[in-house]
Design a protein around this motif. Structure first.
Motif, PDB file in Angstrom:
ATOM      1  N   VAL A  71       0.835  -1.205  -0.005  1.00  0.00           N
ATOM      2  CA  VAL A  71      -0.197   0.155   0.055  1.00  0.00           C
ATOM      3  C   VAL A  71       0.934   1.346   0.182  1.00  0.00           C
ATOM      4  N   ALA A  72       1.940   1.092   0.885  1.00  0.00           N
ATOM      5  CA  ALA A  72       2.953   2.415   0.968  1.00  0.00           C
ATOM      6  C   ALA A  72       3.462   2.798  -0.609  1.00  0.00           C
ATOM      7  N   VAL A  73       3.781   1.738  -1.143  1.00  0.00           N
ATOM      8  CA  VAL A  73       4.661   1.843  -2.666  1.00  0.00           C
ATOM      9  C   VAL A  73       3.272   2.399  -3.727  1.00  0.00           C
ATOM     10  N   VAL A  74       2.173   1.733  -3.605  1.00  0.00           N
ATOM     11  CA  VAL A  74       1.211   2.113  -4.375  1.00  0.00           C
ATOM     12  C   VAL A  74       1.035   3.837  -4.113  1.00  0.00           C
ATOM     13  N   ILE A  75       0.824   4.059  -2.895  1.00  0.00           N
ATOM     14  CA  ILE A  75       0.561   5.557  -2.593  1.00  0.00           C
ATOM     15  C   ILE A  75       1.736   6.392  -3.078  1.00  0.00           C
ATOM     16  N   ALA A  76       2.934   6.085  -2.896  1.00  0.00           N
ATOM     17  CA  ALA A  76       4.117   6.727  -3.084  1.00  0.00           C
ATOM     18  C   ALA A  76       4.158   6.990  -4.873  1.00  0.00           C
ATOM     19  N   VAL A  77       3.869   6.138  -5.535  1.00  0.00           N
ATOM     20  CA  VAL A  77       3.667   6.183  -7.027  1.00  0.00           C
ATOM     21  C   VAL A  77       2.504   6.929  -7.407  1.00  0.00           C
ATOM     22  N   VAL A  78       1.617   6.879  -6.773  1.00  0.00           N
ATOM     23  CA  VAL A  78       0.512   7.739  -6.987  1.00  0.00           C
ATOM     24  C   VAL A  78       0.797   9.138  -6.856  1.00  0.00           C
ATOM     25  N   VAL A  79       1.441   9.512  -5.764  1.00  0.00           N
ATOM     26  CA  VAL A  79       1.988  10.848  -5.282  1.00  0.00           C
ATOM     27  C   VAL A  79       2.774  11.408  -6.066  1.00  0.00           C
TER      28      VAL A  79
END
Length: 140
Positions: A71-79
């Protein structure tokens, strides 16, 4: 320390590569960027958590930690995609294309990438949340 740019850096391409888990960092900073090398391995570690949870029905602390990484990686990529895609062309050129005659004229391309990234992330995170809540409350 910033060195003089020798080639044009496309905001559209950087936004597109941001969705490839760190590709934009290689494009903008080169292969020596430490952060670029973290995206891929952390994504794979997170996928291991998804695999343990969905396919193996494991519900232990390790699985939840791995899911947190995912989840942290997905959020970082989206941001990162949002920041790149929504940066005004003038600011982009001032940061990445100093000393180059060519100027950015992106139009809707980066915005469409941002919209796609938001749809994909909201859909996957909402689906994941629904699945987790279903398992938590004893659904099938």
């Amino acid at each position: 320390m910033m060195t003089a740019q020798t080639s044009f850096k496309s905001k559209f391409l950087a936004a597109l590569l941001a969705g490839v888990f760190g590709g934009h960092r290689f494009y903008l900073y080169g292969s020596r960027d430490r952060w670029a090398w973290l995206h891929g391995p952390l994504f794979i570690v997170g996928l291991l958590g998804v695999w343990r949870f969905v396919s193996q029905h494991m519900d232990d602390g390790l699985t939840w930690a791995l899911l947190g990484v995912f989840v942290a990686v997905v959020i970082a990529v989206v941001v990162q995609t949002l920041v790149i895609g929504l940066t005004p062309d003038e600011r982009w050129d001032a940061r990445w294309n100093q000393g180059i005659d060519r100027r950015s004229a992106n139009g809707w391309g980066p915005v469409l990438i941002v919209i796609f990234a938001l749809f994909m992330s909201v859909g996957s995170l909402t689906g994941g949340l629904a699945y987790v809540l279903q398992r938590f409350f004893g659904g099938a």
